[in-house]
Design a protein around this motif. Sequence first.
Motif, PDB file in Angstrom:
ATOM      1  N   VAL A   1      30.457  -8.921   5.868  1.00  0.00           N
ATOM      2  CA  VAL A   1      30.411  -8.864   4.404  1.00  0.00           C
ATOM      3  C   VAL A   1      31.214 -10.015   3.791  1.00  0.00           C
ATOM      4  O   VAL A   1      32.389 -10.214   4.109  1.00  0.00           O
ATOM      5  CB  VAL A   1      30.934  -7.508   3.887  1.00  0.00           C
ATOM      6  CG1 VAL A   1      30.963  -7.487   2.366  1.00  0.00           C
ATOM      7  CG2 VAL A   1      30.078  -6.370   4.424  1.00  0.00           C
TER       8      VAL A   1
ATOM      9  N   ILE B   1      24.447  -9.913   1.529  1.00  0.00           N
ATOM     10  CA  ILE B   1      25.890  -9.891   1.287  1.00  0.00           C
ATOM     11  C   ILE B   1      26.635 -10.345   2.538  1.00  0.00           C
ATOM     12  O   ILE B   1      27.856 -10.347   2.568  1.00  0.00           O
ATOM     13  CB  ILE B   1      26.399  -8.499   0.845  1.00  0.00           C
ATOM     14  CG1 ILE B   1      26.167  -7.443   1.918  1.00  0.00           C
ATOM     15  CG2 ILE B   1      25.799  -8.102  -0.493  1.00  0.00           C
ATOM     16  CD1 ILE B   1      26.880  -6.119   1.668  1.00  0.00           C
TER      17      ILE B   1
ATOM     18  N   LEU C   1      26.560  -4.868  -6.412  1.00  0.00           N
ATOM     19  CA  LEU C   1      26.013  -5.266  -5.107  1.00  0.00           C
ATOM     20  C   LEU C   1      24.532  -5.626  -5.212  1.00  0.00           C
ATOM     21  O   LEU C   1      24.096  -6.641  -4.664  1.00  0.00           O
ATOM     22  CB  LEU C   1      26.179  -4.131  -4.092  1.00  0.00           C
ATOM     23  CG  LEU C   1      27.576  -3.886  -3.567  1.00  0.00           C
ATOM     24  CD1 LEU C   1      27.608  -2.608  -2.734  1.00  0.00           C
ATOM     25  CD2 LEU C   1      28.052  -5.064  -2.752  1.00  0.00           C
TER      26      LEU C   1
ATOM     27  N   ILE D   1      32.415 -10.382  -2.053  1.00  0.00           N
ATOM     28  CA  ILE D   1      31.940  -9.016  -2.281  1.00  0.00           C
ATOM     29  C   ILE D   1      33.060  -8.021  -2.002  1.00  0.00           C
ATOM     30  O   ILE D   1      33.301  -7.098  -2.789  1.00  0.00           O
ATOM     31  CB  ILE D   1      30.705  -8.714  -1.410  1.00  0.00           C
ATOM     32  CG1 ILE D   1      29.513  -9.548  -1.867  1.00  0.00           C
ATOM     33  CG2 ILE D   1      30.368  -7.222  -1.421  1.00  0.00           C
ATOM     34  CD1 ILE D   1      29.043  -9.251  -3.268  1.00  0.00           C
TER      35      ILE D   1
END
Length: 129
Positions: free
Chosen positions: A57, A92, A82, A61
Amino acid sequence: MSDRMNRIRALRAPEEPHQYNCAQALLVGFHDVLGVSGDQAARMSAFYGGGMLRGTVCGTISAGLMILGAAGIPQQEANQFLQSFVKAHGSIQCAELLARSHARGIPKKEHCDGLIFEIAAALEKKLGL
């Protein structure tokens, strides 16, 4: 441009190697929202850059979600955050995002800085800062 955005840009201003990773630049920039010092924010997010050091990730984020959570933003709005990111960028995942930008000839620092500034602006807007 806001003072906060100017501070975040300054954190990323030096060329490689930069002192603050993507997550750190955001958490340090929003440390007041988190209720911690800038140094604490930098330490808390030290291992979130580079997709949690594994290409997973994206640190922008992870940091964005931490900031939204600290600000008391509901989960539904975090999910919208998101979804908007995925709609704009297709993923992501740090490794995927970097591979796409590399294929387009965008240098890593330019790519990461762009995401940091994009997320910072979105957070300011969402939080009314």
